[in-house]
Design a protein around this motif. Sequence first.
Motif, short mmCIF file in Angstrom:
data_model
loop_
_atom_site.label_atom_id
_atom_site.label_comp_id
_atom_site.label_asym_id
_atom_site.label_seq_id
_atom_site.Cartn_x
_atom_site.Cartn_y
_atom_site.Cartn_z
N ILE A 30 0.96 -1.19 0.07
CA ILE A 30 0.04 -0.04 0.09
C ILE A 30 0.88 1.32 0.04
O ILE A 30 0.50 2.16 -0.80
N SER A 31 2.03 1.48 0.96
CA SER A 31 2.83 2.20 0.70
C SER A 31 4.08 1.68 1.30
O SER A 31 4.28 0.97 2.10
N GLY A 32 5.02 2.57 0.71
CA GLY A 32 6.77 1.95 1.32
C GLY A 32 7.87 2.73 0.36
O GLY A 32 7.43 3.66 -0.37
N VAL A 33 8.70 2.05 0.33
CA VAL A 33 9.90 2.56 -0.19
C VAL A 33 10.61 1.44 -1.19
O VAL A 33 10.56 0.23 -0.73
N ASP A 34 10.98 1.91 -2.25
CA ASP A 34 11.68 0.91 -3.15
C ASP A 34 13.12 0.88 -3.05
O ASP A 34 13.82 -0.18 -3.73
N GLY A 35 13.74 1.41 -2.29
CA GLY A 35 15.22 1.38 -1.84
C GLY A 35 16.09 2.03 -2.57
O GLY A 35 17.18 1.97 -2.38
N ARG A 36 15.44 2.90 -3.48
CA ARG A 36 16.33 3.65 -4.31
C ARG A 36 16.12 5.10 -4.06
O ARG A 36 16.14 5.67 -2.80
N GLU A 37 15.51 5.85 -4.91
CA GLU A 37 15.44 7.32 -4.96
C GLU A 37 13.84 7.94 -4.69
O GLU A 37 13.56 8.78 -4.76
N THR A 38 13.14 6.71 -4.98
CA THR A 38 11.54 7.08 -4.82
C THR A 38 10.84 6.36 -3.98
O THR A 38 11.26 5.24 -3.67
N VAL A 39 9.69 6.71 -3.33
CA VAL A 39 8.83 6.29 -2.53
C VAL A 39 8.01 5.28 -3.51
O VAL A 39 7.40 5.78 -4.46
N GLU A 40 8.03 4.03 -2.96
CA GLU A 40 7.26 3.09 -3.86
C GLU A 40 6.02 2.68 -2.97
O GLU A 40 6.01 2.78 -1.67
N GLY A 41 4.73 2.40 -3.68
CA GLY A 41 3.56 1.92 -3.02
C GLY A 41 2.40 2.45 -3.86
O GLY A 41 2.28 3.43 -4.51
N ILE A 42 1.17 1.89 -3.45
CA ILE A 42 0.00 2.29 -4.25
C ILE A 42 -0.36 3.55 -3.94
O ILE A 42 -0.81 4.39 -4.85
N ILE A 43 -0.61 3.97 -2.69
CA ILE A 43 -1.26 5.16 -2.35
C ILE A 43 -0.19 6.43 -2.86
O ILE A 43 -0.62 7.30 -3.31
N PRO A 44 1.01 6.34 -2.52
CA PRO A 44 1.81 7.46 -3.07
C PRO A 44 1.98 7.46 -4.64
O PRO A 44 1.97 8.65 -5.19
N SER A 45 1.89 6.47 -5.29
CA SER A 45 1.83 6.41 -6.75
C SER A 45 0.36 7.30 -7.35
O SER A 45 0.28 7.75 -8.15
N LEU A 46 -0.71 6.89 -6.46
CA LEU A 46 -1.98 7.35 -6.76
C LEU A 46 -2.04 8.99 -6.81
O LEU A 46 -2.66 9.65 -7.01
N ILE A 47 -1.32 9.26 -5.29
CA ILE A 47 -1.38 10.69 -5.01
C ILE A 47 -0.54 11.32 -6.08
O ILE A 47 -0.88 12.49 -6.57
N SER A 48 0.54 10.93 -6.61
CA SER A 48 1.33 11.41 -7.74
C SER A 48 0.70 11.69 -8.76
O SER A 48 0.65 12.74 -9.41
N ALA A 49 -0.07 10.74 -9.22
CA ALA A 49 -0.82 10.68 -10.40
C ALA A 49 -2.05 11.87 -10.42
O ALA A 49 -2.27 12.69 -11.39
N ALA A 50 -2.65 11.88 -9.17
CA ALA A 50 -3.68 13.06 -9.09
C ALA A 50 -3.17 14.26 -9.06
O ALA A 50 -3.70 15.21 -9.72
N PHE A 51 -2.17 14.58 -8.40
CA PHE A 51 -1.39 15.86 -8.42
C PHE A 51 -0.83 16.11 -9.70
O PHE A 51 -0.92 17.51 -10.09
N ASP A 52 -0.38 15.16 -10.46
CA ASP A 52 0.00 15.59 -11.94
C ASP A 52 -0.70 16.25 -12.86
O ASP A 52 -0.84 16.93 -13.68
N ARG A 53 -2.22 15.52 -12.60
CA ARG A 53 -3.36 15.88 -13.26
C ARG A 53 -3.49 17.44 -13.24
O ARG A 53 -4.44 18.15 -14.04
N VAL A 54 -3.38 18.10 -11.92
CA VAL A 54 -3.46 19.49 -11.72
C VAL A 54 -2.10 20.40 -11.65
O VAL A 54 -2.35 21.55 -11.05
N GLY A 55 -1.20 19.93 -12.07
CA GLY A 55 0.18 20.67 -12.30
C GLY A 55 0.96 20.85 -10.89
O GLY A 55 1.37 21.76 -10.87
N ILE A 56 0.73 19.85 -9.89
CA ILE A 56 1.47 19.98 -8.70
C ILE A 56 2.41 18.96 -8.79
O ILE A 56 2.17 17.78 -8.77
N LYS A 57 3.62 19.36 -8.67
CA LYS A 57 4.70 18.09 -8.29
C LYS A 57 4.75 17.68 -6.90
O LYS A 57 4.83 18.53 -5.95
#
Length: 249
Positions: A30-57
């Motif tokens: 559901i949420s976590g870290v992939d061990g490199r430079e990005t947070v990995e997980g379902i919730i962080p990925s969905l949040i990023s996709a939603a903010f990308d839609r409205v131009g928020i990094k």
Amino acid sequence: MRYLCFFVWGFWASLVQGETVYVYPGNLPISGVDGRETVEGIIPSLISAAFDRVGIKSQFQVLPFKRALAEATLGRGLVAGIISTPERRKSLQFSAPIFYSYIGLITRQKDKFQKDALVKLHGKAVGTKLGFRFPEPLEGKVRKGLVDLVYGSHEVNLERLLKKRISAIALNLETAKLLKLDHPKAFKKLNIISFQDMRVDFYLAGKKGKYDVLIEEFNRGFQQVPLEQRTLIIDRVFRKLGRTTAAHK
């Protein structure tokens, strides 16, 4: 473009403007870290996709849950992957649900727990992770002390269950299925019981009066993410974890 930073621990994250990104292991999938430079997980990925839609990094930084919740309550950022409670709604503005899961129980096959597991578990030890919130009616049983909670990581609780030190493990269904993929030999002796009437919704939240507009922007962006894209995001998380089948089906 606005710059936002999340703090993540397990299911939890806090969003603050202009912070540096730190990543640590979390509670996959559901949420976590992939061990490199990005947070990995379902919730962080969905949040990023939603903010990308409205131009928020969006950018993520790890914090323990209690600190992330405190930061959000004090108005220093947003907390993501949080469960809505009456107490939290007094000070936090919640988004639309980001993701949902069902409660799962891992039990030993020989114990023959099924849908009557909640009755049979009265007075018995149940392993779970600190911060895990149960939906009703299980939460009521926990508050009344009808279930003896034993805290620890899922791997530690799995060992406890196999050694008969606890009677079950309570967790989200996705995490239970992921554990089964990771420990196929152990699960030859175990069952996963799904409670489809015990749904848990996860939200993005921020201090009322300060982050209301940002929450509205998130909701607008999330509505613009097609269901097909959300499914692909979930599948991609599992593929990155080396799994071929998403559990959230």
